[in-house]
Scaffold this active site. Structure first.
Site, PDB file in Angstrom:
ATOM      1  CB  CYS A 250      -0.894  -0.018   1.236  1.00 59.38           C
ATOM      2  SG  CYS A 250      -1.905   1.468   1.464  1.00 59.38           S
TER       3      CYS A 250
ATOM      4  CB  CYS B  27      -3.342   4.037  -5.492  1.00 62.50           C
ATOM      5  SG  CYS B  27      -4.467   3.058  -4.454  1.00 62.50           S
TER       6      CYS B  27
END
Length: 277
Positions: free
Chosen positions: A75, A197
């Protein structure tokens, strides 16, 4: 830690499956435990203190309950907010994070203009700003925070994400338009787009429909997988001819993670289970 222990991987949701897919390809004999913290998403629109607290709790649980031998923070937001705190807290645990692949994009661009789409948490982090500050001159990098896109992708997995009338498509059009530059190979055009992302790879068909086939889209799965191999070689790897096992855990509805894992990893749709972290 024993060589046959699993490798832990966590993300705020399903986006980290793109990293897990690369890890399974690079290290087919390893066992993995993947945790999607979807019940506490989206990380990218929360403060650093919240993301750090969640990251600490997840790592502690993965170590205590699954005995992981390495950790991948799959992440961008959690890497930016917490990895510098996780490493000293777990000095015996190899930890690999992810960051937007801006350096490879700068090396790849021919037009001299790179676009980056990322969560607000990543785009505004000190770690990301330091990454931008260290780039070579002569290349323009335009960064666009994408509020709500990761969450929309998360919720669209059980529906056609490329539906032109859907929320994911609308947000992709909105944020690529906000980069305020043409796409393509012309002078000043954005010819390279960084997917900052891990969720955004799920929207690649929509992003490509907006940006065009000529634009390179760069994400980080393969380099992360190679780094994990380097850190664990030679004594920390456990090759198996028949392939390793993957455990899927989530703090939200297991059907969501199971559907994503079925589409991206070829795992049984019902293989995910709920977990309290």
């Amino acid at each position: 830690m024993p060589a046959n222990a699993p490798i832990g991987v966590f993300d705020s949701g399903i986006g980290g499956l793109s990293i897990l897919r690369a890890l399974r390809a690079e290290l087919p004999g390893e066992d993995f435990v993947y945790l999607a913290d979807s019940g506490h998403a989206p990380y990218g629109e929360r403060g650093d203190a919240y993301v750090t607290a969640r990251s600490r709790a997840i790592v502690d649980a993965l170590r205590a309950r699954h005995g992981i031998k390495a950790l991948v923070v799959a992440c961008n937001t959690a890497t930016a907010a917490a990895i510098h705190l996780l490493r000293p807290a777990h000095p015996d645990l190899p930890i690999v994070g992810v960051e937007p692949a801006v350096k490879p994009a700068v090396a790849a661009t021919r037009s001299g203009h790179v676009g980056v789409i990322a969560t607000r948490g990543t785009a505004g982090s000190a770690k990301f700003q330091a990454l931008l500050a260290g780039l070579r001159g002569g290349v323009r990098v335009t960064v666009q925070p994408c509020d709500g896109l990761a969450y929309a992708i998360e919720r669209s997995v059980l529906q056609p994400a490329a539906d032109p009338g859907g929320e994911v498509a609308a947000l992709c059009r909105r944020y690529l338009g906000a980069l305020d530059a043409p796409f393509g190979n012309g002078p000043g055009a954005i010819d390279t787009l960084v997917l900052g992302c891990t969720h955004y790879i799920f929207a690649e068909p929509v992003l490509r429909a907006v940006a065009g086939a000529e634009v390179r889209m760069i994400e980080t799965g393969a380099p992360v997988a190679r780094q994990v191999r380097r850190l664990l070689s030679p004594g920390g790897l456990q090759p198996r001819a028949d392939g390793g096992r993957t455990t899927l855990l989530t703090t939200d509805d297991p059907a969501l993670l199971g559907a994503a894992a079925a589409g991206w990893l070829g795992l049984p749709a019902g293989s995910a289970r709920a977990a309290l972290f």
